[in-house]
Motif scaffolding. Structure first.
Motif, PDB file in Angstrom:
ATOM      1  N   THR A 175       0.947  -1.145  -0.245  1.00 40.52           N
ATOM      2  CA  THR A 175      -0.043  -0.507  -0.154  1.00 40.52           C
ATOM      3  C   THR A 175       0.523   0.944   0.357  1.00 40.52           C
ATOM      4  OG1 THR A 175      -0.876  -1.270   1.508  1.00 40.52           O
ATOM      5  CG2 THR A 175      -1.732   1.044   1.406  1.00 40.52           C
ATOM      6  N   LEU A 176       0.755   2.522  -0.739  1.00 35.95           N
ATOM      7  CA  LEU A 176       1.162   3.158  -0.646  1.00 35.95           C
ATOM      8  C   LEU A 176       0.960   4.277   0.390  1.00 35.95           C
ATOM      9  CD1 LEU A 176       0.204   4.996  -4.509  1.00 35.95           C
ATOM     10  CD2 LEU A 176       2.609   3.606  -3.707  1.00 35.95           C
ATOM     11  N   THR A 177       2.565   5.027   0.481  1.00 42.57           N
ATOM     12  CA  THR A 177       1.882   5.913   2.296  1.00 42.57           C
ATOM     13  C   THR A 177       1.595   7.067   1.553  1.00 42.57           C
ATOM     14  OG1 THR A 177       4.127   6.980   1.492  1.00 42.57           O
ATOM     15  CG2 THR A 177       4.394   5.066   3.180  1.00 42.57           C
ATOM     16  N   ALA A 178       0.636   7.709   2.398  1.00 44.35           N
ATOM     17  CA  ALA A 178       0.275   8.829   2.572  1.00 44.35           C
ATOM     18  C   ALA A 178       0.939  10.473   1.607  1.00 44.35           C
ATOM     19  CB  ALA A 178      -0.512   9.141   3.887  1.00 44.35           C
ATOM     20  N   SER A 179       1.892  10.024   2.077  1.00 42.49           N
ATOM     21  CA  SER A 179       2.765  10.721   1.249  1.00 42.49           C
ATOM     22  C   SER A 179       3.666  10.804  -0.336  1.00 42.49           C
ATOM     23  CB  SER A 179       4.140  10.758   2.178  1.00 42.49           C
ATOM     24  OG  SER A 179       5.268  11.733   1.446  1.00 42.49           O
ATOM     25  N   GLN A 180       3.451   9.008  -0.820  1.00 43.79           N
ATOM     26  CA  GLN A 180       3.554   8.776  -2.346  1.00 43.79           C
ATOM     27  C   GLN A 180       1.563   9.112  -2.411  1.00 43.79           C
ATOM     28  OE1 GLN A 180       4.121   4.759  -1.057  1.00 43.79           O
ATOM     29  NE2 GLN A 180       6.270   4.470  -2.160  1.00 43.79           N
ATOM     30  N   LYS A 181       1.351   8.686  -2.573  1.00 45.51           N
ATOM     31  CA  LYS A 181      -0.204   9.392  -2.766  1.00 45.51           C
ATOM     32  C   LYS A 181      -0.527  10.500  -3.070  1.00 45.51           C
ATOM     33  CE  LYS A 181      -3.075   5.426  -0.424  1.00 45.51           C
ATOM     34  NZ  LYS A 181      -3.809   5.378   1.071  1.00 45.51           N
ATOM     35  N   GLN A 182      -0.094  11.529  -2.612  1.00 46.16           N
ATOM     36  CA  GLN A 182      -0.159  12.694  -2.307  1.00 46.16           C
ATOM     37  C   GLN A 182       0.688  13.592  -3.911  1.00 46.16           C
ATOM     38  OE1 GLN A 182      -2.076  14.982  -0.284  1.00 46.16           O
ATOM     39  NE2 GLN A 182      -0.635  16.939  -2.016  1.00 46.16           N
ATOM     40  N   VAL A 183       1.802  13.453  -2.950  1.00 40.62           N
ATOM     41  CA  VAL A 183       2.850  13.340  -4.789  1.00 40.62           C
ATOM     42  C   VAL A 183       2.292  12.367  -5.931  1.00 40.62           C
ATOM     43  CG1 VAL A 183       5.105  12.843  -5.321  1.00 40.62           C
ATOM     44  CG2 VAL A 183       4.432  13.433  -3.076  1.00 40.62           C
ATOM     45  N   LEU A 184       1.639  11.340  -6.285  1.00 39.81           N
ATOM     46  CA  LEU A 184       1.565  10.312  -7.178  1.00 39.81           C
ATOM     47  C   LEU A 184       0.095  11.938  -7.408  1.00 39.81           C
ATOM     48  CD1 LEU A 184       1.525   8.892  -9.882  1.00 39.81           C
ATOM     49  CD2 LEU A 184       0.155   7.777  -8.685  1.00 39.81           C
ATOM     50  N   ALA A 185      -0.449  11.994  -6.838  1.00 35.93           N
ATOM     51  CA  ALA A 185      -1.599  13.357  -7.056  1.00 35.93           C
ATOM     52  C   ALA A 185      -1.372  14.739  -7.564  1.00 35.93           C
ATOM     53  CB  ALA A 185      -3.162  13.015  -5.724  1.00 35.93           C
ATOM     54  N   GLU A 186      -0.220  15.177  -7.052  1.00 31.70           N
ATOM     55  CA  GLU A 186       0.968  16.295  -7.379  1.00 31.70           C
ATOM     56  C   GLU A 186       0.835  15.932  -9.003  1.00 31.70           C
ATOM     57  OE1 GLU A 186       1.929  17.842  -3.842  1.00 31.70           O
ATOM     58  OE2 GLU A 186       2.971  17.175  -4.922  1.00 31.70           O
ATOM     59  N   ILE A 187       2.088  15.007  -9.304  1.00 31.35           N
ATOM     60  CA  ILE A 187       2.135  14.476 -10.622  1.00 31.35           C
ATOM     61  C   ILE A 187       0.923  14.124 -12.276  1.00 31.35           C
ATOM     62  CG2 ILE A 187       3.386  12.957 -11.854  1.00 31.35           C
ATOM     63  CD1 ILE A 187       5.405  12.491  -9.685  1.00 31.35           C
TER      64      ILE A 187
END
Length: 684
Positions: free
Chosen positions: A259-271
């Motif tokens: 599972t992606l971390t909250a930080s990874q999900k946030q960064v992926l959303a920005e990208i």
């Protein structure tokens, strides 16, 4: 009309003749403006000091009375040591001159003398570098003398005289570049006065005032360039607005084995948001070792391929390229996404076939080293460029890859965590995303600093881990024995460990091996056919073997802090507790500081902050081609508050309509014009 000092040849300064223009050219100086911009890097302080207020080892200037007869010892024909008693503030000290016995006849008892040298508190000795006799010729006593970085036949004396002459001739023509409102807001000196004082400060206070003005100017102009670029290009529709299939990307993420971390999900959303915009993405993704940048990049590449474009991932080493290719294959295989590996070790036939497939669009994602930027590499439709460990590539290398597509989106990754201010500075035209958390279940790596005397215990620790089924890295700074450096080399250590652990397989990896040899030894280590891997820092970045739980670094005091943190990040990737043992010389003071930082924290951002303090930004990035600006006066470590203030001021200014039209900002607009901000080229 104002005279442009940067258009005036430096030969206009009186005294710059003969070979001097050529020697100045070696310093990058061809114009009067460039000469005046060439600031001293420090000052020699000839202020008279009170001996009760100085520390052992200080360089000081004192005035006293000669109180004895000089004693001279000769060594051979020309070398000598001369001593003489001097009374300074009722204290008897011994002045020591080396190879200056020709001064003997001038040292007459009762005469006044001014001495500059290094103070030895215990012995009351002053080792003399400069001698003056008051009343005999021009004195520099009580002054601050600038010290310039010079080469060849140039001397400090000539540079000081030439700067003085340049200021005399052209000082009144130095233009003001900062608006009056900023000068008033921060109580800054006028530019011509600040420049004159930087070259010849009357006092430390004046020098500090002058420096404060020029530091602010330098950082403000740098930030103005960045902020103006962003303001002018933010809405420019010259990129590709990818029709990102969000449900497909979500399904891809859900299918990941973790599972992606909250930080990874946030960064992926920005990208993903950036990919859908009509202007080019230019984003820096930074995160600590093991924070999971690769899977974020893979998800972005997946989105771009699904929208009909190709992706490229450029990494600094073949080992890392091969590892990324394997990782992407595992993730992309179920979706029919075609990947390829382009490195320097392909045969001519393999390379020809791969390049043809890439140009025809049969390859979706290509992973490679700098081989990706060679002239004969063409893409059918390049949509996303990802560079990993970007500071290892030169500015030109990154921009060449970007030009292989029609303004592709750019994602830059680094596992060297950069303090916020440095990210703002070095990548001011980029959006910065940061991964702060590590994936769940990661145990902090336990780090110990030991001396070479504890080597037997370290070997016992290696045996303990390997006998439990785990693996160990042993890192050395050199490949072969060196006469210059007394450091453990990989070949010797490999032989020693083979002898110490006859029951285990000990492998050897270094930069002189061929790509296929490196690949084979890493394959053997990954599959646990090799239990202990002796290596140089070739494994520093990105290599991932979850079963390895022990990192031993010989001569750890020889490595930079961020490099040690990268090495430590090779372990701690699996379920078992991991360890890092740093073997360091206890007498190396800088090394001691590094060992303390490494044992104090596992936080890469804290490590990076301390590394900057110890080494400075140039060494931190390891290369002048890093894209990091080289400031003449400002220091990114100590002037970070000014940097942030300058950025806010520049951002506020470019948002105001009168900045683009008002007469009071004409010089700033001319500066932006000279910097080609209005051409719209991406900044590097």
């Amino acid at each position: 009309m104002a005279i442009d000092l940067y258009a005036l040849p430096v030969t206009q300064v009186s005294g710059v003749k003969g070979k001097k223009p050529e020697e100045l050219l070696a310093l990058g100086i061809t114009s009067v403006g460039q000469l005046l911009d060439y600031y001293p890097f420090r000052y020699e302080d000839y202020t008279l000091r009170d001996l009760t207020q100085v520390k052992d080892g200080d360089k000081i200037t004192v005035q006293g009375t000669i109180a004895g007869v000089p004693q001279v010892q000769m060594y051979g024909r020309t070398k000598s040591r001369m001593t003489c008693k001097i009374v300074v503030d009722s204290l008897f000290i011994t002045a020591v001159w080396f190879n200056r016995h020709f001064l003997r006849d001038k040292l007459t008892a009762g005469a006044e003398i001014v001495l500059t040298g290094k103070w030895d508190q215990k012995r009351l000795h002053l080792t003399i570098s400069e001698t003056e006799f008051p009343g005999q010729g021009k004195s520099q006593t009580g002054t601050l003398q600038p010290v310039y970085s010079i080469t060849g036949a140039l001397t400090q004396k000539w540079m000081r005289q030439t700067m003085k002459q340049a200021l005399l001739q052209f000082g009144e023509l130095i233009p003001e570049v900062l608006p009056a409102e900023l000068l008033t807001r921060y109580d800054l000196l006028p530019r011509k006065k600040a420049m004159a004082l930087l070259h010849a400060p009357g006092s430390l206070e004046q020098g500090q005032q002058a420096r404060r003005r020029m530091v602010y100017e330098e950082l403000f102009l740098f930030q103005l360039k960045m902020q103006a670029y962003r303001a002018l290009n933010h809405d420019r529709a010259d990129g590709v607005a990818h029709p990102v299939d969000l449900p497909a990307v979500r399904a891809f993420v859900r299918a990941l084995p973790f599972t992606l971390t909250a930080s990874q999900k946030q960064v992926l959303a920005e990208i993903l948001h950036d990919l859908q915009q009509p202007h080019c993405m230019n984003r820096l993704l930074q995160g600590d070792v093991g924070a999971g940048k690769t899977v974020v990049a893979a998800s972005a590449l997946f989105a771009v391929v699904k929208s009909g474009y190709q992706g490229a991932l450029m990494v600094p080493t073949e080992i890392l390229a091969e590892q990324h290719k394997r990782s992407l294959d595992r993730l992309f295989e179920p979706y029919g996404i075609q990947t390829a590996l382009l490195t320097g070790s392909l045969t001519d036939r393999q390379r020809r076939d791969l390049l043809a497939s890439l140009q025809m669009g049969l390859i979706d994602v290509v992973v490679g080293t700098h081989a990706l930027i060679q002239e004969d590499v063409y893409f059918r439709q390049l949509g996303l460029v990802v560079t990993d460990e970007q500071h290892r590539f030169g500015v030109n290398q990154r921009s060449i890859l970007r030009r292989k597509g029609m303004n592709p989106d750019v994602l830059t990754m680094t596992a060297t965590p950069i303090p916020r201010t440095l990210a703002i500075t070095a990548f001011g035209d980029m959006d910065v995303s940061t991964l702060r958390e590590l994936p769940k279940g990661r145990k902090p790596i336990q780090t110990y600093a030991v001396t070479p005397a504890m080597l037997e215990r370290v070997l016992g620790f290696i045996r303990r881990e390997v006998s439990a089924g785990r693996q160990a890295y042993v890192i050395c700074p050199l490949i072969e024995e060196s006469e210059k450096l007394d450091v453990q080399n990989a070949i010797d250590v490999h032989a020693q460990l083979q002898f110490a652990f006859p029951e285990y397989r000990v492998g050897l990896l270094h930069g002189r091996m061929t790509a296929s040899e490196k690949d084979e030894i890493m394959r053997q280590f990954s599959s646990n056919e090799v239990q202990v891997l002796v290596s140089t820092t070739v494994i520093e970045v990105g290599v991932d073997v979850p079963n390895s739980t022990l990192m031993v670094v010989y001569d750890a005091d020889r490595f930079g802090l961020s490099q040690l943190h990268q090495l430590r990040g090779r372990v701690g990737r699996g379920e078992h507790q991991s360890y890092c043992i740093l073997i360091a010389d206890p007498k190396n003071e800088v090394g001691k500081e590094r060992m303390k930082a490494m044992t104090d924290t596992n936080d890469g951002f804290e490590i990076a902050r301390r590394d900057l303090e110890l080494r400075g930004p140039g060494d931190f990035f390891g290369t002048k081609q890093s894209g990091l600006p080289e400031f003449r006066v400002a220091d990114m470590v100590t002037d970070f508050e000014t940097m942030e203030q300058a950025r806010d001021d520049a951002a506020e200014l470019v948002r105001r309509p009168d900045f683009w039209t008002g007469a009071s900002y004409a010089s700033l607009r001319q500066f932006l014009q000279r910097e080609n901000i209005f051409t719209g080229d991406l900044l590097d």
